[in-house]
Each structure stands twice: as structure tokens, then as C-alpha cells.
Design an enzyme around this catalytic site. Structure first.
Site, PDB file in Angstrom:
ATOM      1  N   ASP A 199       0.855  -1.194   0.000  1.00  0.00           N
ATOM      2  CA  ASP A 199       0.000   0.000   0.000  1.00  0.00           C
ATOM      3  C   ASP A 199       0.895   1.250   0.000  1.00  0.00           C
ATOM      4  OD1 ASP A 199      -2.157   1.786   0.346  1.00  0.00           O
ATOM      5  OD2 ASP A 199      -3.232   0.308   1.554  1.00  0.00           O
ATOM      6  N   HIS A 235      -0.347   4.472   0.027  1.00  0.00           N
ATOM      7  CA  HIS A 235      -1.090   5.668   0.438  1.00  0.00           C
ATOM      8  C   HIS A 235      -0.543   6.225   1.744  1.00  0.00           C
ATOM      9  CE1 HIS A 235      -3.767   3.542  -2.312  1.00  0.00           C
ATOM     10  NE2 HIS A 235      -4.121   4.763  -2.682  1.00  0.00           N
ATOM     11  N   SER A 276      -4.920  -4.789   1.208  1.00  0.00           N
ATOM     12  CA  SER A 276      -3.712  -4.774   2.051  1.00  0.00           C
ATOM     13  C   SER A 276      -4.033  -4.897   3.541  1.00  0.00           C
ATOM     14  CB  SER A 276      -2.865  -3.533   1.761  1.00  0.00           C
ATOM     15  OG  SER A 276      -3.627  -2.374   1.942  1.00  0.00           O
TER      16      SER A 276
END
Lengths: 478, 216
Positions: free
Chosen positions: B104, B106, B157
Site C-alpha cells: 500500500d 497511500h 492490504s
């Protein structure tokens, strides 16, 4: 650029409606129930049947009136302090609270009850505090006064509780004159055209019919040099043809007859073209304002006003819903966005629902929010070398973020609308904050304003004088 | 001390001008009149906390809070040589290891949480994004972390958060560190399922939950 102007009629279609209206005004005419008005139109050259009270209007008189009526960009509205508070023709739609409802949805009890003088005062106070409410209309006709003095009592409550421009639709010439006396007292002028802190709405009765009081209120308003908002509301299939085009012909003819009368009463006095044709529900047999056809008719009528280069006004936000539900929301958004995107100069009705019969504090606060949203929407997207932000994009590059860049803070407030009460939090935060829906939040905001906000008080001497005028008026009618 | 007091206020206020060069000048002035690095950092943190409070109550924007954090960092970086020279240890409310889980990328949400944690006085060790399980565990052990925070935006995730909790158990660290998970789509049910100690779907709540977990 700004959002493109919304249109629903081509130039040829506009001309066809204009020509048809002139044909109706000449061949059918309008019925005018006032000897005074009949005399004025006869003296001006119209073909008048005094017996039948029918005025047939030749085209040249209409053209002459359209020439002499002030153009949109020259119109200014004043406030209670005798300052210019609104200028038309600057690309912004101004919104007034309103209008002339009978009922109040009382959030304390959750029930609908008759509106009172105190309600009118509270609504004026709320409207005074709300950013996107540019002027204040009589929110409700108070039902706790003598019926004839309701307009005057409401006016007193409004003058006391807001500095913003006031908008009235009195029911009688006598109450109109009394409201003018009050306005002169507040402004400290003899001639109201020097400080037009109020404006007046008057409506024909469709089809093609002016009641004596309505036309004489219009004449009285124009003689005083005040803005007269004409508001024909032909109802499709009931008081005008069921076809939208046919309804527009009647609507336009009625507007033009009113415009003519303002100019004959006082050449050069300001007048607004009304844009609120109404729809009929053939199942319930009721006039409705939240329909898609109503939205289309508004766009068309704004186009007609613009064809004449006259200022335009409409009623919005509108809904036929009886409460603050989804129907209410979708109807008021489309009936407000449509005329705004068409470029209407003024909309009056913030705070009302149920086809204009009921008002609530929550609705006025919600409308203030909707107006902010729509003003931003209409403003469109600005593109300049600076706003394209090429250097900034290069600076941040890939996989970074823009939250710590000074440009983000610099452009944030201009580029993005900041809601006051809409919920944008995550579910977790929303529940922590009490899981409140928009009506609850609007209620809290209204309560806070009514508890804490103090409008600028009117000079005590003027308050006394206003009350004297009200008392004198009531003595004369009883 | 009135000179220092007004300088203290100036340090608190300068945060809200969101201008790193300005804060550097004020910090240098504070050093020159003898304010200690600890006093200066405390004043700057107070400024950031004020923006944090404004953000929590809806008066400030997240961009302002992030900027406040950046301004503070700029101010503190000037003090680094002084801190080294004096061998000072800065007090903190607690040590937190934080990162976005493997798979991930982000990190905006995580960065917002970090800014708010630092403003509140926590010492934060940011592992960045796409962080493998073993890196979380090693760092937690190395700094003796009291809290381990894992961010994940993508639902695919999420299982990585569970793997880290399992790895903490295997290495015997689980009892020594509180685990908090976050991300817009993370649910309290998921937190319970992987036996995390807490969950938050926004930064304001996240910081409050961490303080509660640590009783601070």
C-alpha cells in the site's frame, strides 16, 4: 470561465414568444379593474373599453416602455443604512429570504402552526446573520394581527431586526403607502428613490387580468421611484395553456403589461421582469412549483428578461414537499440552479417549502448553505498561467503531496467552497460529533444565531416613530 | 524574563504564519538570548497544538496543520547542533512507530496523523509506505515503542495488518506495545478480528485513542 449560461430557447423561439405576446396584448388585451389605471393607459394611446375594462396595447407602447425602463446594469438596491448594498448586472444572483407564508414549522414542537409577528422578527434576525441571504422578504404573513395590518406589523418587525434591503408584497394600496411612510422614517428622506431601501412585488391574476389593488400598488410603487417586481404566475393548463410555449406567451404578455404600467406611471422607474410561471398538477388539482417544467419555464423567462435587457427575478428555492426530505432537496436544487445558471438577477423565497405555504428556521439555514454551494458552482473554473501551477507540479514531482505547499493555502479559499453545516467527516468522526443529519445541524445553527446574534439596533427615536405609524394605521382601519 | 516571555509568545504565534524562513529567524533570536532548545521546542509545539485544536474544531484546514508541522520542523532543525552539543534529550508523551503496510502506497492519512501526534508531544518514528512486516517489528523493538500504528487504505492490504500483529506475538513483543490501525475503509470489526487494541478512521480520533490507550 464562468459556467455557460443555461438556455432553453433559441433566438428564433424567443422572437416567436415575443411576437405572440404582442399579438395577444393587441387582439385580446388585458383586463384592468382600476379606473385610474384605465385612464393612464387611455391617455397614453391604448385602445381602452372603459365599460369592459379591457386595455388593448399597441406594439409601439410596449417598445416605448421597454426603452424607458432602466437597464439591469443601472439597478442598485439600498439597505437600511441608506448605502448601496446590491448592484445588479455583475454576474451574481442575489437571494432574498421569503416569502408571505402562512405556516411555520416549529422545530420545538415538530408541528406546523400559524406564523406570528414574533416569527417574522426572528426570521429577519436569522436572515440578517446569514452570509448568502442578500435581502429580507416578509417570511410570513403574521396571523396574530388584524388581517389588514399584517403587512404593516410584519414590516415593523423587519425594519427592527435587519439592516438588509427589504422586500414586500403588500395586499392593499393603503398598507403599501404605510410601508412607504415607514421606509421614509427609517431612511430620513422624503423621496424614497434617493434611498430605495425597499422594493415591492405585485402580481396580475392570470390570465391577463389586473385586480384594482394589484395594479394600483404597482402604480404607487413606480410613482415613488421604487423597484417594482412584477410576478405573473400563470398555471399551465389552468390559467394559461397547458403547453409550456403557450404558457410563456401569457406570462410574457402579463409581464409586458405590468412593465408598461410602471413606465406610464413614472417614466424611467425601475421594474423587474418576473420569472416564475407555475405548473398545475392535474391529479391533485394543485399549483406546483417544484416541477421540471417549472425549472424550464424559469430559464425561458430569464432569457426573455435578458432579451429586453431588464433585470429579472424569480421565486427560489422551491419545493412542493411538506418537510425537509429528499424531494425537498432535489426540487429546490434544480429550481434554484436553473434560474441562477440562466443568469437571473434575484431570487426570493429562501426558507420556504410546501409550495410557499410553510417556512422554518432550519430551511432558511439550509438554503444559505445551498446558495453557497451554487454560487461556487456557477463561478466556474479559472485558468491562468499562475493557476495552472506548472512550477508547483514540477516542484512536488512524483509520489509527494501538496498539503505543505504555500500555494495550497494561498488558493484554497478562492478555489474551494467551504460548507458551514454539510457533513464531510468520516463515519467515525460523524458519529463522535453526534451523528447529526443536516436538519439537526441547521436547527443548532439557527438556535445559536437566535440566542447570540444581535442585529444592529435601529435608533430608539425611529423605533418609536415606526410604532406610531403602525398604531395610527390600525386606528384608521378599526 | 519578560524578554523571553514575549519571545516565547512570538515562537507560538510564528507557527501560524506558515512561513519557514520566518520561523528560522525567530528561533535564532531565541537561541541568542539564551532560551534553551527545550523551551523553544515546547513553545513551537504549543503553536502547532493550537492549530491542531483549531483543526479538530473545524476552524483550520488540514493544509494549515500540515504547514504548521513543516514550520516547526524548520525551526527545530536549526536547534539540532545545539541539542547535540548539550546532549539534550527531548521529553515526549510516548514513542510511536508508524507506517503504511506492505503493498500500500497511500500515505496522506498517515502523514496527517503523524503531524497531529508530533504536535501533541509524541515522538514518532515514521517508516514510510510499503513497509514489510519485519521492519515494523524490528523498529518497534529497537526504539522500545509503546504504540505501533499501521495505515492501510486498500482493502486488499488489510491482511498485512494482521500479519504484523501475529509477528509481534511470535517475537514476544505483543504485550509491550499497543497496536492501532487506521485508514478510511478500516472497520472496528476488522480491528477486533486481528486483535488490534484500537482503530480510528480519522486523525483527530486516532490521536485521542492513542492517548487513551496510554492513559496520557
Amino acid at each position: 470561465m464562468k459556467l455557460s449560461k443555461l438556455k432553453v430557447l433559441s433566438d428564433d423561439e424567443l422572437s416567436a414568444i415575443h411576437d405572440a405576446s404582442l399579438k395577444i396584448l393587441w387582439e385580446v388585451g388585458v383586463k384592468v379593474e382600476s379606473d385610474k389605471a384605465l385612464k393612464i393607459t387611455k391617455d397614453a394611446g391604448a385602445t381602452v373599453d372603459l365599460q369592459a375594462k379591457i386595455v388593448k396595447v399597441p406594439e409601439y407602447l410596449i417598445n416605448d416602455a421597454l426603452d424607458s425602463a432602466p437597464k439591469t446594469e443601472n439597478i442598485k438596491f439600498f439597505n437600511r443604512n441608506c448605502e448601496v448594498s446590491l448592484k445588479l448586472g455583475q454576474g451574481r444572483t442575489h437571494a432574498f429570504s421569503g416569502f408571505n407564508a402562512i405556516h411555520m414549522l416549529d422545530s420545538k414542537t415538530g408541528t406546523r402552526r400559524l406564523a406570528t409577528k414574533e416569527d417574522v422578527a426572528n426570521f429577519a434576525k436569522l436572515a440578517d446573520a446569514l452570509d448568502n441571504i442578500d435581502g429580507v422578504g416578509t417570511q410570513a404573513i403574521p396571523q396574530d394581527t388584524l388581517p389588514l395590518s399584517a403587512d404593516v406589523r410584519a414590516a415593523e418587525a423587519m425594519f427592527l431586526n435587519t439592516e438588509k434591503h427589504l422586500f414586500f408584497c403588500p395586499s392593499r394600496v393603503t398598507t403599501t403607502r404605510t410601508i412607504f411612510d415607514m421606509a421614509r422614517t427609517v431612511a430620513g428622506v422624503d423621496n424614497l428613490s434617493e434611498a430605495p431601501l425597499i422594493s415591492i412585488q405585485s402580481s396580475p391574476t392570470s390570465p391577463l387580468h389586473w385586480e384594482a389593488e394589484a395594479i394600483e400598488i404597482l402604480i404607487e410603487t413606480s410613482k415613488n421611484g421604487l423597484m417594482c417586481e412584477i410576478l405573473p404566475q400563470p398555471i399551465t393548463g389552468a390559467t394559461s395553456p397547458v403547453t409550456l410555449a403557450g404558457s410563456l406567451v401569457v406570462h410574457n404578455a402579463e409581464n409586458l403589461s405590468g412593465i408598461l404600467m410602471t413606465q406610464l406611471a413614472n417614466r424611467g422607474s425601475p421594474v423587474m421582469y418576473g420569472c416564475a410561471p407555475t405548473v398545475f398538477d392535474m391529479k391533485e388539482a394543485t399549483p406546483i412549483i417544484g416541477a421540471p417544467e417549472a425549472a424550464l419555464l424559469r430559464i425561458a423567462s430569464v432569457q426573455l428578461a435578458q432579451l429586453y435587457n431588464l433585470p429579472s427575478h424569480s421565486i427560489a428555492p422551491d419545493t412542493d414537499s411538506h418537510c425537509q426530505d429528499e424531494q425537498n432537496a432535489w426540487e429546490r436544487i434544480i429550481t434554484t440552479a436553473a434560474p441562477m445558471a440562466a443568469g437571473v438577477d434575484l431570487i426570493v423565497n429562501s426558507g420556504m417549502f410546501e409550495t410557499g405555504l410553510t417556512v422554518s428556521h432550519e430551511q432558511l439555514v439550509i438554503d444559505n448553505e445551498i446558495l453557497g454551494f451554487l454560487h461556487r458552482f456557477i463561478r466556474g473554473i479559472d485558468v491562468s498561467p499562475d493557476l495552472l501551477s506548472i512550477e508547483l507540479i514540477k516542484k512536488v514531482g512524483v509520489a509527494g503531496h501538496y498539503l505543505k505547499e504555500k500555494e495550497t493555502l494561498m488558493h484554497l479559499r478562492r478555489e474551494h467552497w467551504m460548507p458551514a453545516i454539510s457533513s464531510r467527516a468520516t463515519y467515525g468522526r460523524w458519529t463522535e460529533l453526534g451523528a447529526k443529519d443536516i436538519v439537526m445541524k441547521a436547527h443548532e445553527k439557527a438556535e445559536k444565531i437566535l440566542r447570540e446574534y444581535q442585529p444592529k439596533p435601529l435608533d430608539p427615536k425611529i423605533q418609536e416613530d415606526l410604532h406610531e405609524i403602525v398604531k395610527k394605521f390600525e386606528t384608521n382601519i378599526t | 524574563m519578560s524578554g523571553n516571555e514575549s519571545l516565547h509568545d512570538k515562537l507560538v504565534q510564528i507557527i501560524q504564519e506558515y512561513d519557514p524562513p520566518k520561523v528560522e529567524a525567530v528561533v535564532k533570536e531565541a537561541v541568542s538570548v539564551g532560551m534553551t532548545p527545550t523551551e523553544i521546542i515546547e513553545a513551537l509545539s504549543r503553536g502547532v497544538r493550537m492549530v491542531g485544536e483549531k483543526y479538530a474544531s473545524g476552524e483550520a484546514f488540514i493544509a494549515e496543520l500540515i504547514m504548521a508541522g513543516e514550520v516547526m520542523k524548520a525551526g527545530v532543525s536549526i536547534l539540532k547542533p545545539e541539542i547535540m552539543k548539550q546532549g539534550l534529550k527531548t521529553k515526549s508523551l510516548g514513542r510511536i512507530v508508524i507506517g503504511t503496510v506492505k503493498g500500500d502506497l497511500h500515505d496522506i492519512g498517515k502523514n496527517i496523523v503523524i503531524t497531529m501526534l508530533e504536535a501533541s508531544g509524541f515522538q514518532v518514528f515514521d517508516l514510510g509506505v510499503d513497509v514489510p512486516t519485519e521492519v515494523f517489528v524490528e523498529k518497534a523493538k529497537e526504539v522500545n515503542a509503546e504504540v505501533l500504528g499501521m495505515s492501510a487504505l486498500l482493502t486488499v492490504s488489510f491482511p498485512e495488518q494482521g500479519k504484523v500483529v501475529e509477528a509481534l506475538k511470535e517475537t514476544g513483543l505483543r504485550d509491550r506495545v499497543k497496536v492501532i490501525i487506521g485508514g478510511a475503509a478500516v472497520t472496528p470489526e476488522w480491528a477486533e478480528r486481528i486483535e488490534a487494541d484500537g482503530y480510528a478512521d480519522n486523525a483527530v480520533t486516532g490521536v485521542a485513542k492513542i492517548r487513551k490507550l496510554l492513559n496520557r
